[in-house]
Structures are given as C-alpha cells and as structure tokens.
Motif scaffolding. Sequence first.
Motif, mmCIF file in Angstrom:
data_model
loop_
_atom_site.group_PDB
_atom_site.id
_atom_site.type_symbol
_atom_site.label_atom_id
_atom_site.label_comp_id
_atom_site.label_asym_id
_atom_site.label_seq_id
_atom_site.Cartn_x
_atom_site.Cartn_y
_atom_site.Cartn_z
ATOM 1 N N MET A 470 0.825 -1.224 0.000
ATOM 2 C CA MET A 470 0.000 0.000 0.000
ATOM 3 C C MET A 470 0.854 1.266 0.000
ATOM 4 O O MET A 470 0.501 2.275 -0.611
ATOM 5 C CB MET A 470 -0.915 0.011 1.232
ATOM 6 C CG MET A 470 -2.095 -0.926 1.108
ATOM 7 S SD MET A 470 -3.026 -0.948 2.643
ATOM 8 C CE MET A 470 -3.445 0.783 2.837
ATOM 9 N N HIS A 471 1.962 1.211 0.702
ATOM 10 C CA HIS A 471 2.901 2.335 0.728
ATOM 11 C C HIS A 471 3.376 2.610 -0.707
ATOM 12 O O HIS A 471 3.370 3.749 -1.182
ATOM 13 C CB HIS A 471 4.078 1.930 1.626
ATOM 14 C CG HIS A 471 5.028 3.021 1.978
ATOM 15 N ND1 HIS A 471 6.384 2.882 1.800
ATOM 16 C CD2 HIS A 471 4.851 4.243 2.525
ATOM 17 C CE1 HIS A 471 6.992 3.986 2.225
ATOM 18 N NE2 HIS A 471 6.083 4.822 2.670
ATOM 19 N N GLY A 472 3.758 1.522 -1.391
ATOM 20 C CA GLY A 472 4.202 1.649 -2.778
ATOM 21 C C GLY A 472 3.080 2.107 -3.691
ATOM 22 O O GLY A 472 3.272 2.990 -4.536
ATOM 23 N N GLU A 473 1.913 1.506 -3.523
ATOM 24 C CA GLU A 473 0.770 1.869 -4.380
ATOM 25 C C GLU A 473 0.408 3.353 -4.174
ATOM 26 O O GLU A 473 0.142 4.070 -5.133
ATOM 27 C CB GLU A 473 -0.425 0.964 -4.037
ATOM 28 C CG GLU A 473 -1.695 1.265 -4.793
ATOM 29 C CD GLU A 473 -1.611 0.992 -6.290
ATOM 30 O OE1 GLU A 473 -0.718 0.224 -6.715
ATOM 31 O OE2 GLU A 473 -2.427 1.557 -7.040
ATOM 32 N N SER A 474 0.412 3.795 -2.912
ATOM 33 C CA SER A 474 0.101 5.198 -2.637
ATOM 34 C C SER A 474 1.105 6.105 -3.347
ATOM 35 O O SER A 474 0.740 7.138 -3.922
ATOM 36 C CB SER A 474 0.167 5.498 -1.134
ATOM 37 O OG SER A 474 -0.653 4.620 -0.418
ATOM 38 N N SER A 475 2.375 5.700 -3.308
ATOM 39 C CA SER A 475 3.412 6.539 -3.920
ATOM 40 C C SER A 475 3.264 6.560 -5.436
ATOM 41 O O SER A 475 3.499 7.585 -6.076
ATOM 42 C CB SER A 475 4.804 6.054 -3.531
ATOM 43 O OG SER A 475 5.117 4.846 -4.184
ATOM 44 N N ASN A 493 -6.748 5.528 -1.897
ATOM 45 C CA ASN A 493 -6.669 4.986 -3.265
ATOM 46 C C ASN A 493 -6.057 3.586 -3.245
ATOM 47 O O ASN A 493 -6.476 2.696 -3.974
ATOM 48 C CB ASN A 493 -5.797 5.876 -4.159
ATOM 49 C CG ASN A 493 -6.315 7.286 -4.251
ATOM 50 O OD1 ASN A 493 -6.648 7.896 -3.237
ATOM 51 N ND2 ASN A 493 -6.407 7.813 -5.460
ATOM 52 N N ALA A 494 -5.042 3.421 -2.384
ATOM 53 C CA ALA A 494 -4.404 2.102 -2.283
ATOM 54 C C ALA A 494 -5.389 1.089 -1.700
ATOM 55 O O ALA A 494 -5.434 -0.071 -2.125
ATOM 56 C CB ALA A 494 -3.146 2.194 -1.416
ATOM 57 N N LEU A 495 -6.195 1.523 -0.754
ATOM 58 C CA LEU A 495 -7.211 0.621 -0.188
ATOM 59 C C LEU A 495 -8.210 0.214 -1.266
ATOM 60 O O LEU A 495 -8.574 -0.958 -1.377
ATOM 61 C CB LEU A 495 -7.948 1.308 0.975
ATOM 62 C CG LEU A 495 -7.178 1.405 2.284
ATOM 63 C CD1 LEU A 495 -7.881 2.373 3.230
ATOM 64 C CD2 LEU A 495 -7.040 0.042 2.954
#
Length: 504
Positions: A470-475, A493-495
């Motif tokens: 999720m950290h990566g997806e958020s970035s 958005n990652a969720l």
Amino acid sequence: MSAGRSNALRLMMNSAPKSGRQLIFPAHMAEIDARTIAGGTPGIVLMERAGQAVVTVLRGIWPRRPVLILAGPGNNGGDGWVIARLLKEAGWPVTIASDWPAGALKGDAKLACEASGITPVPLEEADFSAAPLIVDALFGAGLARSIEGKLAEVLRRAAASGGPVLAVDLPSGLCGTRGEVLGDSLKADVTVTFGAAKPGHLLAEGRCYSGQLHVADIGLDLCEGEEDALWNHPLLWWDRMPLPPSAAHKYARGGLLVVGGPRHQGGAARLTAKAAAVTGAGAVTLAVSAQAADIYAASIDAIMLRTVRDESELADFAASDKIAAIAIGPGLGTDEKAAAWLGAVLSAGKPLLLDADALTLLAKRAERLAGCPEGSVLTPHEGEFKRLFSDVSGSPLERAEEAARKSGQTVLLKGAATVISAPGKTPVINTRSSPYLATAGSGDVLSGIIAGWLAQGVDSQAAAGAGAWMHGESSLQYGPGLTADTLWQKIPNALHAIGARTDD
Ligand SMILES: NC(=O)C1=CN([C@@H]2O[C@H](COP(=O)(O)OP(=O)(O)OC[C@H]3O[C@@H](n4cnc5c(N)ncnc54)[C@H](OP(=O)(O)O)[C@@H]3O)[C@@H](O)[C@H]2O)[C@H](O)CC1
Ligand SMILES: [K+]
C-alpha cells in the motif's frame, strides 16, 4: 458496496491462484525442469515452448526489424537457437553470434542449433552497428561464475550499441538467486522467464537489469507451495484483511497507541498516527509527555492526544483494553527516557510496530528483542538492520529470513526491493514502489500503515505485506511531488486498489 458483493469479490480474489506470485531459485528451477522431463515432457519440447514464448512477447512489442541473437554454450543458448529459427521462419532478418556452433553443443541445445539451419558468426564479429534488437541468450539459470574477458567485452559492445535488449530467462551475468551482477551483465528492456520469476529478478540490481518482466507458462511441473519466496501482491494477504462491520464503534475497528517523543521530532509520530488512522484503525492515540504536548496538539486533527507523566502511566495505558497494538520508534529519541518508554510498551504484551529509534534502542540492549510480544513487526532499513543483527550476513532475502528466525518476529527489511520475512513462513519480496518514496518521513508513513493493520487484528506477516504494497501503491498514485506530509492522502486509493471497502 453491499456485503454480498464485497464477499463475492473477496471469494473471487481468494480463489485466484497465488502461483503467479511464486519465486523460484534457479537451482530449484533446474530440479523442476528435470522433474517435468522425467514426467514425460521431453526437454526439447520445453525448449521449443520457451523459444516460442519469447518470440510471442518479442513480436508483441517490436515490429519486424533486424535481430542479433547472442547464444551461449548451454540451454539458454539453446533457447536462442529456437528463437532464431522461429523468427527466420517468420521472415525476420536474424543473425546469431555464438562461439559454440553445433559441434560444441550438447543435448537439446545441439538439436535446436541444428534445426535452425543458421551458421553463427563468432561473438567477436557480432555487428552491433545498425543497433539491432539484441536477444541475450548467453547465460541464464546455469550462470556459474563471473562474466569476464571476451564475454564481458561483447556485453559492453551490446550495451553501447543503443539497440533494445530482450533477455532470455535472465540477463546474462545476473545472479538469479541474489540479484547481483557477477562481473558484467547487459541491462534488458524486457526479460522473458519461464515457469516463475526468480528472486534475482527483483533483488539488488535485478530489477533494474531485468526491465519489464514476463513470466511464460511452458508447462513446467511447478507445485503450489514449493516456492522459495513470493512476489508481494494483494492476493497473498487480501483474505486476511477485515472489512469493518456496519455498526462497529471506533475501538472495535482497532485502538492503536502511537508513542511520541521530544518536541523537535514531533512530525514523525504524527505521520505514523495519521497513516494508521487512514488505513482504518478506528481510534489512534498519540501518547506524549506534557512538555511536548502542545507541539503534538498543533496538527493532529482526528488523532487523540494523551499526555503521560512517566513510563508507568504509559505502561498502564498500553495495557488497557482500548489498545490493540502499539507503534513506537518514529520520533521517539534514543535517550534514557525513550528507553524507559520502550520498556513500558514492551511489557504490555500487545503486537508492536518497531521502527527507527526503537530499533536503535533495541540494538543497544539486545536482550529486549527477545522480550518483544509475539506478532510484532520490525521495519529496519539497512543501517538499522546492521546495528540490530550485526552477525547476520547474506542477500537481503537470507538476512531477513535469519533475522526473523532469531527475533521470532516479522522483519521487513527496506531496500531497492523490500523483503518481508516471518518466522517459519515463505518470505515475500515487495517491488511495488516508486523512486519518489525516497524522501524524509516516508518510513514513518509505512510504519503507520502496518500499525493500522496490526490494530485491526491483522497478523504481522499480512500487515507488513499489505503495508509495503500500500505504501508503494500510494506513492505510485501520487507520482512526482510526493512528500511524506501528504502521502497519506493516497492511502484510500491504495485501499480501493486492493478491494478493501466497507459493507455499506
Ligand atoms: N525449466 C526451465 O526453466 C527451462 C530452461 N531452459 C533454459 O535453460 C537455461 C538453463 O540452461 P543451462 O544449460 O542449465 O545453463 P545456461 O545455459 O544458463 O549456462 C550453462 C553454460 O554456461 C557456462 N557458463 C556458466 N557461467 C559462465 C560464465 N560466467 N562464463 C562462461 N561460461 C559460463 C557453463 O559452463 P560450465 O563450464 O560451468 O559447465 C555451461 O556451459 C535456462 O536459463 C533457460 O533459458 C529450457 O530451454 C526450457 C526449460
Ligand atoms: K540470458
């Protein structure tokens, strides 16, 4: 979304095979190869399928153009000869450069070379002047030592040509186990590998050298569960994430205690708390000393603030029913008081997220590591890891596994590829990330996401896997301009990207 629909989505995702996320060491793949052949599929059939799979990918990317294939002495070279034949049959202009003509080859590679009807030019005479499409079929899984001398020279000339590069199975010179370049290698734009990706495609220099990675199914007898590692993806942990029940009160959605530190470091714990709240922890409380309270109170919005006099008051609060998990380390400090506060939360017996200063403090008093409650997560970067596990060496994968075994906790080792290892579980490699994450405070947000899941009762391995992804997806959703201050805004958005939604 209705409960029915979200459950149906969940079932659909659960039933999807995790096999696409399997990572297999090259030596293990050779065993699988042998097992498949012993099971009745001739090696030449596998080689033909491998060559065909490469040609399908290649033709899907590039229109007809001159191709120069570099073919080695083993079966990687054999794949190269199949590719040469298939492209020639399709009317492509193909040259093959190899120091191993049919007479120097054995087994399937020899058969493939003979079937092509093409005479190779020696590697030294390979003509790169027209910047052809280069197919790198020199060495794959059988790379046994550093690439040197003439071979290194041809790779350097290939790199200098400016032509696009497709690597067969692995870029030649890249170690499929550890992702390190042995001597020299050739950066690929595209790599087509067979059966499963190899850890070396993702670790260390592997990601950069492999380019766009395609995994081709060539009918290998690869079983579910025999992987050496898994490539992080929601499929690995999605089924362990809670959906909030419609009528839940905030503490039922997870009470998280985030421990703050001195006034001048207030930002870090605030970022952790905010990220945890956005991840879904229902009640996030920042515990701070009275001297620092005004600083923390200035910008915490939905986060509750609790001032604690000393470690014994902190220990009482940490042990209360309202607290399901604790995050400690970001902005904690490393003085005596910080050490005492760390001791207080260690004794609460709740799952801990341990990062930054908490790891530095643990490194000073190694016996405390043994006292960490079960189900905790440690998130060291390389420097913290070295301090904490000074006697552990090897590749990031080996080191994370050894650290998890020694500590009995889930260890998330941050790096070019982040490795998550839980004791007795298959390690997970995360590559979902963007270079913009290399910014101050980014790790505090990661801690918050993981702690947010821990507080919701998610097990440490899933919490760490989900946190990294999720950290990566958020970035990635944020893109350029990312700062840790505002990264939390992309956590929803990652969720959404992993399909986590409420019942309503
Ligand atoms: N199951 C599958 O995934 C399939 C894989 N295929 C392809 O086969 C290769 C693996 O083939 P293998 O023959 O085992 O190994 P390589 O072709 O990669 O290399 C072995 C030869 O290379 C020599 N070698 C190794 N390192 C060096 C080096 N640094 N410098 C010079 N020469 C080197 C090695 O020599 P030795 O003296 O050590 O014996 C061998 O001659 C896999 O990658 C796939 O592409 C199948 O086609 C389909 C199934
Ligand atoms: K190769």
